[in-house]
Write an enzyme that holds these catalytic residues in place. Structure first.
Site, short mmCIF file in Angstrom:
data_model
loop_
_atom_site.label_atom_id
_atom_site.label_comp_id
_atom_site.label_asym_id
_atom_site.label_seq_id
_atom_site.Cartn_x
_atom_site.Cartn_y
_atom_site.Cartn_z
N GLY B 165 0.84 -1.20 0.00
CA GLY B 165 0.00 0.00 0.00
C GLY B 165 0.87 1.24 0.00
N ARG B 261 1.92 -4.78 12.13
CA ARG B 261 1.32 -5.22 13.38
C ARG B 261 2.05 -6.49 13.83
NH1 ARG B 261 -0.30 -0.91 13.83
NH2 ARG B 261 -2.43 -0.10 13.95
N ASP B 285 9.29 -2.83 14.82
CA ASP B 285 8.65 -1.68 15.47
C ASP B 285 7.43 -2.15 16.26
OD1 ASP B 285 8.17 1.04 16.11
OD2 ASP B 285 6.69 1.18 14.51
N HIS B 310 7.04 0.55 19.09
CA HIS B 310 5.95 1.01 18.23
C HIS B 310 5.99 2.54 18.08
CE1 HIS B 310 1.69 -0.16 16.68
NE2 HIS B 310 2.25 0.79 15.94
#
Lengths: 345, 345
Positions: B165, B261, B285, B310
């Site tokens: 994306g 995720r 992350d 994160h």
């Protein structure tokens, strides 16, 4: 039979080049630093015409002592490094010994590390890693602006370089892929002195990258830059170039990266400036006193500073290319030919 | 008087937008996560027409319980995040509640972090930092290839994306500034399914970047990529997409980065694969179970893995832009207008 001395195995590919020559090889048999005695004894062999040496091995320092031991046949000393602050070049040249080094081949690799340190420093990654390792993440209260830093996409950033050679140019190529497209950055740099045709030079740079590029005085750079990247050579003039006065002029939101040589940035001044909030953070690939850096060194403990162990050129392709050039300098010198990359001082 | 519920102060600029509306505001008075009870009580207020909620606050989970409490007037729930795995979108929509989120505005910021993790992972920065912090630097025996990793300038790299994306596109923009110009990389990606006009889509991508871009099956990507970057959405299909089988197919010299995720990468499998040398390193992350990650988590201890808390979107401009969009979604929904960015499932 003329011989080439190799103070450290330079990897299979470059060793093959040496083995394909008619020269006899004297290779340090250990994959470890040889003793100073081993180096001095072997370099005194009158049949040794060339020597491949290392920057990171104190045993290989080319000083009055080593030159006094050098055999009469020695024509070239080729260092596995671009820097030659471990070599008394003038004294060697006076003895008729050429010095070879490895410029150019490590620009991309060092530019990668410098760019990475810019990102790590702006985005507080040292603090982030420490938070995870200390078990603090579960207790970090999430909030919209927690652990935030300045972003690379901020409009109209000013990016400043101390030293604007080939590595700096490679860093510009990289950073422009991150910066804001509709409000692009401005590049400022400081080099040893302004040229007569400085405006022309800067116009060419500006055209090349499509952003404004300008040589400025060091104070102006300190005041205006959001990102300061140190990539100049270490000389008496650049020693402590980033000192308390420079740091005090920096923006509180700016970051500093040093990927050149440690002593260009004064460590005590940097630590004090970070503690006083005079700048946002610092990223160091190099530091005064390296590698003798204790875990309680103030900059190692400072959470707004990331220190990595001089890894700028540490990728396989780059080190192989350095080995290749180092060996080709030695062979050319041994054959009495011009070196592919000779140090001229 | 219709009200907007705000479960966490979203910063001065976005709060000003809310205050300029005719709506009454119910704002969590603490700069901390509210209790679940506080959220449930306030969302049940029949005059609440819109709610701004957070992704990082478990109190804000939009599940059957919260929807059962929601007052009849609630028209929109706007999350301060692009991800919406904390929201039962279908159930909310079935109740006539629109869901707003913040896509687009964090693409640059997350792409910066993903690119940084690629560099850190290839160049063994986790190991380098740990070496300095443990006092190991003085004892590191220098050698031509010590602390080396694969370089970004290596000829003909293959860069692979799980999910292609907008963020992945931003990462491509960045990585192409680092890669070899004379032997450019190839880009491969895997997306949920091949399109009818896949060849046409890939031709457009290839033209845009001047390098070969191709959608491939996941196994092919695992086998061919030197760099694997996870940037897909978390869905039942992508959960454990990077598992033991995937990791076993990877090149021993390849690196893996997850900036999407946690559960897309299986942590146990990754740790085993790193220990077995099935890949060179990993940069995360995000990680399954975050933020409840203990300092003795195997991936936190693994020196070939860097874990950051994160921070993908954690720059000031980005978080302000997220706050702005979050608030504008809430206001538009409250006014019965189309949301600037509605989640459609």
């Amino acid at each position: 039979m003329p011989k080439i001395l190799v103070t450290r195995n330079v990897g299979p590919e470059a060793m093959k080049l040496l083995q394909a020559t008619p020269f006899e090889l004297i290779v340090n048999p250990e994959d470890a630093e040889p003793s100073r005695e081993w180096v001095l004894e072997n370099i005194s062999d009158p049949e040794v015409v060339a020597a491949c040496i290392m920057h990171g091995q104190p045993s290989d320092k080319v000083d009055a002592e080593l030159l006094a031991h050098a055999g009469k046949g020695l024509k070239v000393i080729s260092t596995f490094s671009v820097g030659f602050d471990h070599i008394d070049v003038k004294a060697a040249n006076a003895r008729g010994i050429k010095i070879g080094h490895t410029p150019g081949v490590l620009s991309d690799s060092v530019a990668d590390i410098a760019t990475m340190l810019v990102l790590m420093t702006m985005r507080r990654v040292e603090e982030g890693i420490a938070l995870v390792k200390s078990g603090g993440w579960p207790h970090l209260p999430w909030a919209p602006f927690v652990m935030c830093g300045p972003g690379m996409n901020h409009p109209n950033l000013t990016i400043g370089f101390l030293g604007f050679g080939r590595i700096s140019e490679c860093v510009v190529d990289r950073l422009l892929a991150f910066t804001n497209k509709s409000a692009p950055p401005r590049i400022v740099y400081n080099s040893s002195r302004a040229r007569d045709n400085q405006a022309e030079i800067d116009a060419k740079f500006s055209q090349r990258w499509g952003v404004d590029v300008q040589r400025v005085e060091k104070d102006t750079l300190a005041e205006q830059a959001d990102i300061v990247i140190v990539l100049c050579a270490l000389t008496p003039e650049t020693t402590d170039a980033v000192d308390a006065a420079f740091l005090k002029k920096m923006k509180k939101t700016a970051v500093l990266v040093n990927a050149a040589r440690g002593p260009i940035v004064n460590s005590e001044d940097l630590n004090a400036a970070l503690d006083a909030g005079e700048l946002f953070g610092a990223g160091l690939d190099v530091i005064t006193g390296e590698p003798h850096i204790a875990p309680d060194h103030p900059l190692v403990l400072n959470k707004r500073c990331v220190v990595i162990p001089h890894m700028g050129s540490a990728d396989y392709d780059t080190r192989n290319a350095m080995a290749d050039l180092c060996v080709r300098n030695a062979i050319a010198g041994a054959e009495g030919k011009a070196l592919p990359a000779e140090v001229k001082v």
